[in-house]
Design a protein around this motif. Structure first.
Motif, PDB file in Angstrom:
ATOM      1  N   GLN A   1      14.257  -4.251  11.447  1.00 26.32           N
ATOM      2  CA  GLN A   1      15.199  -2.765  12.555  1.00 26.32           C
ATOM      3  C   GLN A   1      14.401  -3.034  13.718  1.00 26.32           C
ATOM      4  N   ARG A   2      13.727  -3.672  14.544  1.00 27.38           N
ATOM      5  CA  ARG A   2      12.537  -3.422  15.347  1.00 27.38           C
ATOM      6  C   ARG A   2      12.422  -1.860  15.585  1.00 27.38           C
ATOM      7  N   LEU A   3      11.748  -1.522  14.731  1.00 28.48           N
ATOM      8  CA  LEU A   3      11.171  -0.365  14.757  1.00 28.48           C
ATOM      9  C   LEU A   3      10.010   0.028  14.234  1.00 28.48           C
ATOM     10  N   VAL A   4       8.864   0.391  14.752  1.00 28.40           N
ATOM     11  CA  VAL A   4       7.750  -0.015  14.747  1.00 28.40           C
ATOM     12  C   VAL A   4       7.156   2.093  14.394  1.00 28.40           C
ATOM     13  N   GLN A   5       6.666   2.293  13.552  1.00 31.72           N
ATOM     14  CA  GLN A   5       5.739   4.320  13.916  1.00 31.72           C
ATOM     15  C   GLN A   5       4.813   3.813  13.932  1.00 31.72           C
ATOM     16  N   VAL A   6       4.347   4.926  14.758  1.00 37.85           N
ATOM     17  CA  VAL A   6       3.218   4.616  15.648  1.00 37.85           C
ATOM     18  C   VAL A   6       2.557   6.726  15.402  1.00 37.85           C
ATOM     19  N   LEU A   7       1.458   6.193  14.637  1.00 32.04           N
ATOM     20  CA  LEU A   7       0.806   8.195  14.563  1.00 32.04           C
ATOM     21  C   LEU A   7      -0.169   8.259  15.966  1.00 32.04           C
ATOM     22  N   ALA A   8      -0.628   9.784  16.241  1.00 34.75           N
ATOM     23  CA  ALA A   8      -1.113   9.790  17.388  1.00 34.75           C
ATOM     24  C   ALA A   8      -1.918  11.508  16.688  1.00 34.75           C
ATOM     25  N   ALA A   9      -3.014  11.303  16.056  1.00 27.64           N
ATOM     26  CA  ALA A   9      -3.419  12.654  15.961  1.00 27.64           C
ATOM     27  C   ALA A   9      -4.339  12.678  17.311  1.00 27.64           C
ATOM     28  N   VAL A  10      -4.470  14.232  18.080  1.00 27.12           N
ATOM     29  CA  VAL A  10      -5.072  14.806  18.790  1.00 27.12           C
ATOM     30  C   VAL A  10      -6.125  16.086  18.785  1.00 27.12           C
ATOM     31  N   GLU A  11      -7.085  16.015  19.190  1.00 30.36           N
ATOM     32  CA  GLU A  11      -8.172  17.367  19.011  1.00 30.36           C
ATOM     33  C   GLU A  11      -8.750  18.115  19.970  1.00 30.36           C
TER      34      GLU A  11
ATOM     35  N   LEU B  72      -9.305  16.673  26.071  1.00 25.86           N
ATOM     36  CA  LEU B  72      -9.234  16.453  24.468  1.00 25.86           C
ATOM     37  C   LEU B  72     -10.784  16.622  23.495  1.00 25.86           C
ATOM     38  N   ASN B  73     -11.081  17.033  22.276  1.00 22.90           N
ATOM     39  CA  ASN B  73     -12.227  16.251  22.003  1.00 22.90           C
ATOM     40  C   ASN B  73     -12.144  15.454  21.664  1.00 22.90           C
ATOM     41  N   SER B  74     -11.097  14.306  20.819  1.00 22.77           N
ATOM     42  CA  SER B  74     -10.965  13.467  20.588  1.00 22.77           C
ATOM     43  C   SER B  74      -9.079  12.885  19.962  1.00 22.77           C
ATOM     44  N   PHE B  75      -8.648  11.703  20.017  1.00 28.07           N
ATOM     45  CA  PHE B  75      -8.131  11.275  19.763  1.00 28.07           C
ATOM     46  C   PHE B  75      -7.788  10.424  18.327  1.00 28.07           C
ATOM     47  N   GLU B  76      -7.012   9.735  17.902  1.00 31.40           N
ATOM     48  CA  GLU B  76      -6.635   8.653  17.290  1.00 31.40           C
ATOM     49  C   GLU B  76      -5.397   8.153  17.075  1.00 31.40           C
ATOM     50  N   ILE B  77      -5.030   6.819  17.001  1.00 29.57           N
ATOM     51  CA  ILE B  77      -4.035   6.148  17.293  1.00 29.57           C
ATOM     52  C   ILE B  77      -3.752   5.195  15.976  1.00 29.57           C
ATOM     53  N   VAL B  78      -3.230   5.733  15.384  1.00 26.20           N
ATOM     54  CA  VAL B  78      -3.269   4.594  13.968  1.00 26.20           C
ATOM     55  C   VAL B  78      -1.032   3.750  13.897  1.00 26.20           C
ATOM     56  N   VAL B  79      -1.151   2.558  14.179  1.00 23.95           N
ATOM     57  CA  VAL B  79       0.283   2.092  13.786  1.00 23.95           C
ATOM     58  C   VAL B  79       0.009   1.138  12.083  1.00 23.95           C
ATOM     59  N   PRO B  80       0.781   1.431  11.137  1.00 26.67           N
ATOM     60  CA  PRO B  80       0.731   1.487  10.067  1.00 26.67           C
ATOM     61  C   PRO B  80       0.605  -0.250   9.717  1.00 26.67           C
ATOM     62  N   VAL B  81       2.028  -0.941  10.361  1.00 26.85           N
ATOM     63  CA  VAL B  81       2.125  -2.770  10.148  1.00 26.85           C
ATOM     64  C   VAL B  81       1.357  -2.978  11.290  1.00 26.85           C
ATOM     65  N   LEU B  82       0.626  -2.280  12.103  1.00 26.40           N
ATOM     66  CA  LEU B  82      -0.763  -3.783  13.096  1.00 26.40           C
ATOM     67  C   LEU B  82      -1.795  -3.300  11.958  1.00 26.40           C
ATOM     68  N   VAL B  83      -2.866  -2.246  11.130  1.00 25.80           N
ATOM     69  CA  VAL B  83      -2.765  -2.570   9.593  1.00 25.80           C
ATOM     70  C   VAL B  83      -1.943  -3.692   8.703  1.00 25.80           C
ATOM     71  N   LEU B  84      -1.199  -4.019   8.744  1.00 19.34           N
ATOM     72  CA  LEU B  84      -1.098  -5.337   7.787  1.00 19.34           C
ATOM     73  C   LEU B  84      -0.858  -5.958   8.882  1.00 19.34           C
ATOM     74  N   LEU B  85      -0.616  -6.488   9.868  1.00 22.62           N
ATOM     75  CA  LEU B  85      -1.045  -8.129  10.666  1.00 22.62           C
ATOM     76  C   LEU B  85      -2.292  -8.025  10.526  1.00 22.62           C
ATOM     77  N   ASP B  86      -3.552  -7.499  10.854  1.00 23.74           N
ATOM     78  CA  ASP B  86      -4.952  -7.764  10.587  1.00 23.74           C
ATOM     79  C   ASP B  86      -4.994  -8.058   9.307  1.00 23.74           C
ATOM     80  N   LYS B  87      -4.318  -7.927   8.422  1.00 18.88           N
ATOM     81  CA  LYS B  87      -5.042  -8.333   7.082  1.00 18.88           C
ATOM     82  C   LYS B  87      -4.072 -10.270   7.055  1.00 18.88           C
TER      83      LYS B  87
END
Length: 390
Positions: free
Chosen positions: A365-375, A331-346
């Protein structure tokens, strides 16, 4: 429906073994059985003949047998299946585990055999000595059933069951239009009297998922195609500034620039030239990486809290899977984003009503969305050199 805890597009359930091989094979093939007794008289009815054929087929249940070497393969399964098992272990590097699944030589029940294969933890499936043609690629034909099998099991089967199928064109054929377009199929053109599909399957199984199959050796006898044939197989003519074109069919070749005498994969295409996963290694690596992430995260279910510290621990677990592939250059790189964590950090005081509601919804709902992008760092398949003489 089973409970589905972690959602990776497509949605899957997570109850699966934590260990997944990358090159286990299932070979479905015809076996020779004693011929049924002849009818009592020459005037036996057609229905009696059909009954005898059905009875003969019933004597060969598609019970899988695991092999770790070719020893006793042809004794266990005399006929095409035994020969295929011997050939697949002739590849170097090759597979370590192969399942042989028999069908009757005269009335093969491909559908029942593939239903059995659906429950095996394999990554590659091939039908012994069965080329693709107008008959075999019909929905009820063996290759049509194989194409449907690898797609349906990969999309709806248990985790870790994702797989690819391998099939060959008839000997000497250079017509790529005969294939069934499917990114989970691998098609091979050849000039061999041996089972090219089985040999190529063994070659694929010998390499880790992220290794390109281009110019990997195949232990088989197959005279090379001429340049005109390769142009026909590869589709539109390539020019110096273009990448590989491809029509979804690979071929066997013997490049003059490689020392010694051998047969090699001429390309590493999947069976769908228009797919984003155009290459075998891309499709296999996506399956492999998806499984590794899900296997790593299963321990988080029921334990990790929807909090800043909990979600950061979740990210750390994913990084533990992805970082070694970056270090290895896969892999050249990767990025992991958890949208609800961005809100919790505010700062809670700065949250809008919509943002606060999104946090509340995740907690309820006890549901967490995780976005992972890999190159993915693909291997070189063409080198273009311009020579300038002054």
């Amino acid at each position: 429906m089973p409970v589905r805890y972690i959602r990776v597009d497509p949605t899957v359930n997570l109850f699966a073994p934590a260990v997944r091989a990358f090159g286990t094979i299932a070979i479905v093939g015809r076996v020779t059985t004693p011929a049924p007794a002849p009818p009592a008289s020459a005037s036996a009815s057609a229905s009696a003949k059909k009954s005898a054929a059905a009875e003969a087929a019933a004597t060969v249940p598609p019970t899988p047998v695991a092999f770790t070497s070719p020893d006793k393969a042809e004794q266990t399964f005399p006929g095409e299946l035994g020969k295929a098992l011997t050939l697949v272990f002739r590849q170097s590097p090759g597979p370590t585990l192969v399942y042989g699944v028999p069908v009757d030589a005269t009335a093969p029940d491909w559908k029942s055999a593939l239903a059995v294969v659906a429950g095996l933890n394999v990554q590659l499936v091939v039908l012994a000595n069965t080329p693709i043609d107008a008959t075999s690629k019909t929905p009820e034909g063996p290759i049509g059933l194989l194409s449907d099998h690898v797609t349906s099991v990969s999309q709806t089967g248990a985790d870790g069951m994702e797989r690819m199928g391998v099939a060959m064109l008839p000997k000497g054929s250079t017509v790529p239009k005969v294939i069934l377009s499917n990114e989970r199929m691998v098609y091979i053109a050849h000039n061999s009297d041996e089972d090219a599909a089985v040999a190529v399957t063994g070659t694929i199984a010998g390499y880790e998922p992220f290794v390109s199959l281009l110019l990997k050796k195949v232990n088989i006898d197959s005279p090379p195609f001429n340049p005109t044939d390769i142009d026909a197989l590869n589709g539109p003519a390539e020019v110096s500034g273009s990448g590989p074109t491809g029509a979804g069919v690979n071929w066997l070749t013997s490049p003059a620039l490689i020392p010694g005498n051998g047969v090699y994969m001429g390309e590493g295409y999947t069976g769908d030239p228009g797919s984003p996963k155009k290459y075998i290694d891309v499709c296999r690596f996506v399956d492999h990486l998806s499984f590794l992430l899900k296997a790593q995260l299963i321990g988080s279910i029921g334990n990790v809290r929807i909090s800043r510290s909990g979600l950061r621990a979740l990210i750390a677990q994913m990084e533990a899977v992805l970082s070694p592939f970056v270090d290895a250059g896969v892999l050249n790189s990767f990025e992991i984003v958890v949208p609800v964590l961005v809100l919790l950090d505010k700062d809670p005081a700065t949250l809008t009503p919509d943002e606060a509601n999104r946090i509340h919804t995740a907690e309820v709902q006890r549901l967490v969305q995780v976005l992972a992008a890999v190159e993915y760092a693909g291997a070189v398949h063409r080198i273009s050199i311009d020579l300038k003489f002054d």
